[in-house]
Scaffold this active site. Structure first.
Site, PDB file in Angstrom:
ATOM      1  N   ASN A  11       0.708  -1.093  -0.092  1.00 27.98           N
ATOM      2  CA  ASN A  11       0.012   0.094   0.011  1.00 27.98           C
ATOM      3  C   ASN A  11       1.013   1.290   0.071  1.00 27.98           C
ATOM      4  O   ASN A  11       1.519   1.648   1.055  1.00 27.98           O
ATOM      5  CB  ASN A  11      -0.992   0.085   1.269  1.00 27.98           C
ATOM      6  CG  ASN A  11      -1.683   1.337   1.421  1.00 27.98           C
ATOM      7  OD1 ASN A  11      -1.661   1.937   0.406  1.00 27.98           O
ATOM      8  ND2 ASN A  11      -2.446   1.408   2.524  1.00 27.98           N
ATOM      9  N   TRP A  12       0.962   1.887  -1.077  1.00 28.74           N
ATOM     10  CA  TRP A  12       1.875   3.102  -1.258  1.00 28.74           C
ATOM     11  C   TRP A  12       1.358   4.223  -0.554  1.00 28.74           C
ATOM     12  O   TRP A  12       2.023   5.377  -0.384  1.00 28.74           O
ATOM     13  CB  TRP A  12       2.169   3.268  -2.865  1.00 28.74           C
ATOM     14  CG  TRP A  12       3.125   2.427  -3.382  1.00 28.74           C
ATOM     15  CD1 TRP A  12       3.780   1.212  -2.801  1.00 28.74           C
ATOM     16  CD2 TRP A  12       3.711   2.523  -4.700  1.00 28.74           C
ATOM     17  NE1 TRP A  12       4.583   0.638  -3.697  1.00 28.74           N
ATOM     18  CE2 TRP A  12       4.629   1.493  -4.682  1.00 28.74           C
ATOM     19  CE3 TRP A  12       3.537   3.510  -5.787  1.00 28.74           C
ATOM     20  CZ2 TRP A  12       5.375   1.225  -5.965  1.00 28.74           C
ATOM     21  CZ3 TRP A  12       4.492   3.356  -6.925  1.00 28.74           C
ATOM     22  CH2 TRP A  12       5.264   2.255  -6.918  1.00 28.74           C
ATOM     23  N   LYS A  13       0.169   4.224  -0.074  1.00 31.95           N
ATOM     24  CA  LYS A  13      -0.569   5.343   0.586  1.00 31.95           C
ATOM     25  C   LYS A  13      -0.449   6.634  -0.253  1.00 31.95           C
ATOM     26  O   LYS A  13      -0.467   6.556  -1.643  1.00 31.95           O
ATOM     27  CB  LYS A  13       0.022   5.625   1.956  1.00 31.95           C
ATOM     28  CG  LYS A  13      -0.057   4.393   2.682  1.00 31.95           C
ATOM     29  CD  LYS A  13       0.222   4.459   4.211  1.00 31.95           C
ATOM     30  CE  LYS A  13       0.044   3.293   4.984  1.00 31.95           C
ATOM     31  NZ  LYS A  13       0.166   3.283   6.299  1.00 31.95           N
ATOM     32  N   HIS A  98      -9.179   1.171   5.131  1.00 32.38           N
ATOM     33  CA  HIS A  98      -8.128   1.275   5.836  1.00 32.38           C
ATOM     34  C   HIS A  98      -8.270   2.153   6.967  1.00 32.38           C
ATOM     35  O   HIS A  98      -8.993   3.013   7.072  1.00 32.38           O
ATOM     36  CB  HIS A  98      -6.991   1.919   4.978  1.00 32.38           C
ATOM     37  CG  HIS A  98      -5.662   2.023   5.468  1.00 32.38           C
ATOM     38  ND1 HIS A  98      -5.162   2.688   6.426  1.00 32.38           N
ATOM     39  CD2 HIS A  98      -4.664   0.949   5.368  1.00 32.38           C
ATOM     40  CE1 HIS A  98      -4.010   2.178   6.608  1.00 32.38           C
ATOM     41  NE2 HIS A  98      -3.507   1.480   6.001  1.00 32.38           N
ATOM     42  N   GLU A 100      -6.457   4.664   8.336  1.00 34.90           N
ATOM     43  CA  GLU A 100      -6.303   6.062   7.756  1.00 34.90           C
ATOM     44  C   GLU A 100      -7.798   6.592   7.283  1.00 34.90           C
ATOM     45  O   GLU A 100      -7.742   7.898   7.355  1.00 34.90           O
ATOM     46  CB  GLU A 100      -5.209   6.206   6.996  1.00 34.90           C
ATOM     47  CG  GLU A 100      -4.045   5.860   7.730  1.00 34.90           C
ATOM     48  CD  GLU A 100      -2.764   5.256   6.888  1.00 34.90           C
ATOM     49  OE1 GLU A 100      -2.844   5.284   5.846  1.00 34.90           O
ATOM     50  OE2 GLU A 100      -1.776   4.717   7.703  1.00 34.90           O
ATOM     51  N   GLU A 166      -5.088  -5.205  10.574  1.00 34.59           N
ATOM     52  CA  GLU A 166      -4.163  -3.943  10.812  1.00 34.59           C
ATOM     53  C   GLU A 166      -4.268  -3.495  12.056  1.00 34.59           C
ATOM     54  O   GLU A 166      -5.167  -2.423  12.174  1.00 34.59           O
ATOM     55  CB  GLU A 166      -3.979  -3.095   9.960  1.00 34.59           C
ATOM     56  CG  GLU A 166      -3.868  -3.319   8.563  1.00 34.59           C
ATOM     57  CD  GLU A 166      -3.049  -2.437   7.527  1.00 34.59           C
ATOM     58  OE1 GLU A 166      -2.211  -2.632   6.894  1.00 34.59           O
ATOM     59  OE2 GLU A 166      -3.912  -1.444   7.174  1.00 34.59           O
ATOM     60  N   GLY A 172       2.771   2.370  10.834  1.00 38.06           N
ATOM     61  CA  GLY A 172       3.754   3.556  10.735  1.00 38.06           C
ATOM     62  C   GLY A 172       4.611   3.538  11.934  1.00 38.06           C
ATOM     63  O   GLY A 172       5.218   4.584  12.173  1.00 38.06           O
ATOM     64  N   SER A 211       3.729  -2.396  10.090  1.00 38.71           N
ATOM     65  CA  SER A 211       5.296  -2.424  10.444  1.00 38.71           C
ATOM     66  C   SER A 211       5.814  -3.597  10.005  1.00 38.71           C
ATOM     67  O   SER A 211       6.803  -3.856  10.562  1.00 38.71           O
ATOM     68  CB  SER A 211       5.519  -2.073  11.869  1.00 38.71           C
ATOM     69  OG  SER A 211       5.104  -0.527  12.123  1.00 38.71           O
ATOM     70  N   GLY A 232       3.056  -1.210   4.393  1.00 38.19           N
ATOM     71  CA  GLY A 232       3.069   0.088   3.743  1.00 38.19           C
ATOM     72  C   GLY A 232       4.425   0.754   3.510  1.00 38.19           C
ATOM     73  O   GLY A 232       4.988   0.285   2.324  1.00 38.19           O
TER      74      GLY A 232
END
Ligand code: 13P
Length: 252
Positions: A11-13, A98, A100, A166, A172, A211, A232
């Site tokens: 997931n490149w966000k 997600h 976020e 997650e 992160g 992570s 990520g």
């Protein structure tokens, strides 16, 4: 139980540029021998999905998106991107729910479920994310929270999905749950899916995310019930992502 091919998704966000798409070819150069054993997926920002599909042609790397509209029909929704458009651009998967999106955009389970339904209707495989916060874990409510999220976010009647566990507190950062903690939640997710889909749940892959790095990938993959990872930061560079993919026992 149906055999589940491990899925390792990046997931490149909101990172990367057009120039980053060359990582896809570089990744393929490193992982091609493992491609029959492990499925690799890259989810770049939506604006780059079409170009990523082009980069991935001739490889077995799948391309996905990070979110989609909950509305399936073409309609007046400025700024929204439909699942059908992502499928048209060549995406195979789409991440929905997600943490976020849930925290930064206030997306509740009911909306996540509608996005997953829209994805399924467009022929995409939704990767439905769930996970508890630090406070919820400290309160001993991790299982209850994740179970409720799975029941409410996963659509009924179509098990052509992936679930990603997650833990919000592990994303992160530097810390991950223990192998036993990962296995416990994965077992709970599996049981919740069996209650929803019966036999059909056996094909659903349950990924761990938060992570994951080349350093801890082997440990994460050793946890019972883990069918792959949602990665990520460590998916942005081909060398790191390849090390994770090649670290899966099935790739050896
Ligand atoms: P990190 O691997 O950077 O912790 O991100 C995990 C994640 O949120 C993937 O969706």
């Amino acid at each position: 139980m149906a055999a589940r091919k491990p899925l390792i998704a990046g997931n490149w966000k909101m990172f990367g540029r057009q120039s980053s798409l060359s990582e896809i070819k570089a990744l393929w150069g490193a992982i091609a021998p493992a491609a029959e054993a492990v499925e690799a997926l890259i989810c770049p920002p939506a604006v780059y999905v079409g170009q990523a599909v082009w980069q991935a042609r001739g490889t077995q790397i799948s391309i996905g998106a990070q979110d989609c509209s909950a509305v399936g029909d073409d309609s007046a929704r400025t700024g929204e991107i439909s699942a059908a458009m992502l499928a048209d651009a060549g995406a195979k998967y789409v991440i929905v729910g997600h943490s976020e999106r849930r925290s930064q955009h206030g997306e509740p389970d009911a909306l996540v479920r509608r996005k997953a339904e829209a994805a399924l209707a467009a022929g995409l495989i939704p990767i439905i994310c769930v996970g508890e916060t630090q406070v919820e874990r400290a309160d001993g409510r991790a299982s209850a929270v994740v179970g409720a999220q799975v029941r409410s976010s996963v659509p009924d009647g179509n098990a052509a999905i992936v679930v990603a566990y997650e833990p919000v507190w592990a994303i992160g950062g530097a810390s991950t749950p223990t192998v036993a903690e990962i296995a416990e939640i994965h077992g709970l997710v599996r049981a919740t899916l069996v209650a929803k889909f019966g036999e059909g749940a056996s094909g659903v892959r349950i990924l761990y995310g938060g992570s994951v790095s080349p350093k801890n990938a082997a440990e994460v993959f050793s946890a019972e019930g883990v069918d792959g990872a949602l990665v990520g930061r460590a998916s942005l560079k081909a060398a790191d992502f390849a090390a994770i993919i090649l670290g899966h026992p099935a790739a050896k």
